[in-house]
Design a protein around this motif. Structure first.
Motif, PDB file in Angstrom:
ATOM      1  N   UNK A 191      39.045  38.206  57.070  1.00 41.30           N
ATOM      2  CA  UNK A 191      38.648  37.400  55.965  1.00 41.30           C
ATOM      3  C   UNK A 191      39.572  37.178  54.907  1.00 41.30           C
ATOM      4  N   UNK A 192      40.375  37.956  54.304  1.00 40.56           N
ATOM      5  CA  UNK A 192      41.376  37.816  53.584  1.00 40.56           C
ATOM      6  C   UNK A 192      42.473  37.054  54.007  1.00 40.56           C
ATOM      7  N   UNK A 193      42.946  37.438  55.331  1.00 39.41           N
ATOM      8  CA  UNK A 193      44.070  36.648  55.760  1.00 39.41           C
ATOM      9  C   UNK A 193      43.447  35.053  56.268  1.00 39.41           C
ATOM     10  N   UNK A 194      42.283  34.826  56.747  1.00 39.32           N
ATOM     11  CA  UNK A 194      41.788  33.585  56.965  1.00 39.32           C
ATOM     12  C   UNK A 194      41.697  32.916  55.682  1.00 39.32           C
ATOM     13  N   UNK A 195      41.486  33.374  54.459  1.00 37.70           N
ATOM     14  CA  UNK A 195      41.286  32.599  52.952  1.00 37.70           C
ATOM     15  C   UNK A 195      42.911  32.322  52.767  1.00 37.70           C
TER      16      UNK A 195
END
Length: 419
Positions: A191-195
């Motif tokens: 989630x952090x990397x996708x953001x």
């Protein structure tokens, strides 16, 4: 070049101290474009607009999403059912990924057809391949977030591929998982990397655009601009053309969003993730299928992983593999035939990637994978030495005028605008 005189006093005040409006005027108003660029050149702008749509819709979805294995699936369902217009935002974002890849794939194949990777645009092309890699990483991590069956098992299969690398493979997998299986730490990391990655992608896109403006855009003839008679100002001629192309593209986009929102998805992803139940057939999203077919075509796990990454790595060195001095395949009749064989080969790889890795489909995938690498590593270098291209025109204007059309020159554009 003289600075433009802006009518708005606030714009003049800002521009005198920070000439951002002057830069925009030179780069997106007066910027000379080859007069013969067709609608295939609009897909760069289309991809940029689609990226902005993806970023805006993604930020909006993140406000209601819960990156937890116990709540992720329910939070997506809540977005669909309870958040105002949540279903629309989610469908825009979900289908936007596919539309983004469609625009970029057309953009890439246009570059292959017209030789846009040749000198002096090698770095421009390589930045485009970096964009493709960032897109693939971002899309893969985004596909995991709904935490459905295909999300969970896709993440398990793809992250496990790194274990094929000797010595460091298991450590990479453990780092990606944040533990010893795909679980809550994995979802939080993805989630952090996708953001984050879309903003990195946006930065590389700006570098890509800056590289375009150094030597100018390529064109269907494949020769450089040789004077004002070969070019037109970007505005209004190409802003209008790009706007029309974008409008058609957005109509197709809207058609999928409103009438077939799940057409390009997988029904298993509407089942909550269950580590105890393996889907009958694990497949990634359609835009990964050609690379997935190459991965499965090699019997050895490490060999398959290297072949899959090699399918992208070979694009980085493409400017040096194609030894022909002629850019456009309009003047390379033999290369043009091999180009269309490559297009068919990629479609076959995509279809084989969606089929079970057994029987005839495994054979088809292997043959198609062999041809894919042969095209870049064997056929292109040989064609550069053996093919006899047709003679190039003396200027861009020559084939345009011979075709019966008459394009106004950049010098003639200003009187037309006043009229």
């Amino acid at each position: 070049m003289a600075a433009p005189q802006f009518k708005n006093p606030v714009v003049r005040w800002i521009d005198y101290r920070l000439p951002v409006f002057t830069a925009l005027h030179h780069e997106y108003n007066e910027y000379p474009m080859p007069k013969n660029c067709n609608y295939l050149w609009s897909f760069g702008a289309i991809a940029m607009v689609t990226l902005i749509i993806m970023i805006v819709s993604g930020i909006t979805l993140a406000m209601s999403y819960t990156p937890s294995t116990t709540m992720a699936f329910q939070s997506v369902e809540r977005i669909m059912r309870d958040v105002n217009s949540g279903w629309l935002i989610r469908y825009i974002h979900m289908n936007g990924a596919s539309m983004f890849f469609i625009a970029v794939f057309i953009h890439i194949f246009r570059g292959l057809y017209f030789g846009s990777y040749k000198a002096p645009r090698e770095i421009l092309w390589m930045l485009g391949v970096v964009i493709l890699l960032l897109m693939m990483a971002t899309a893969f991590m985004g596909y995991v977030l709904p935490w459905g069956q295909m999300s969970f098992w896709g993440a398990t299969v793809i992250t496990n591929l790194f274990s094929a690398f000797p010595i460091i493979g298991d450590h990479i997998v453990t780092w990606l998982w944040g533990g010893f299986s795909v679980d809550n730490p994995t979802l939080n990391r993805f989630f952090a990397l996708h953001y984050l990655l879309p903003f990195v992608l946006l930065g590389v896109v700006f570098l890509h655009v800056a590289a375009v403006h150094v030597h100018g855009s390529n064109n269907p003839v494949g020769i450089d601009i040789k004077g004002p008679q070969d070019s037109l100002p970007f505005h209004p001629y190409f802003t209008i053309k790009d706007t029309f192309g974008l409008s058609i593209f957005l109509l197709v986009f809207a058609g999928f969003v409103f009438f077939a929102p799940n057409y390009m998805g997988h029904p298993d992803n509407y089942i909550p993730a269950n580590p105890m139940v393996t889907p009958a057939h694990i497949v990634p999203e359609w835009y990964f299928l050609p690379f997935y077919a190459i991965l499965r075509a090699v019997p050895d796990k490490l060999g398959g992983v290297l072949a899959m990454f090699g399918a992208i790595a070979v694009l980085f060195i493409l400017p040096w593999l194609d030894t022909s001095k002629v850019r456009s395949s309009n003047y390379r009749p033999i290369y043009r035939q091999f180009f269309w064989v490559l297009v068919i080969d990629c479609l076959v790889l995509g279809y084989a990637g969606g089929m079970p890795a057994e029987g005839i489909w495994l054979v088809v995938a292997r043959v198609a994978a062999i041809y894919y690498f042969a095209h870049f590593l064997i056929i292109l270098p040989l064609l550069g030495k053996l093919e006899r291209p047709r003679p190039l025109p003396s200027s861009i204007s020559e084939p345009v005028l011979k075709g019966g059309g008459h394009y106004p020159t950049a010098a003639a554009a200003k009187p037309m605008e006043k009229a």
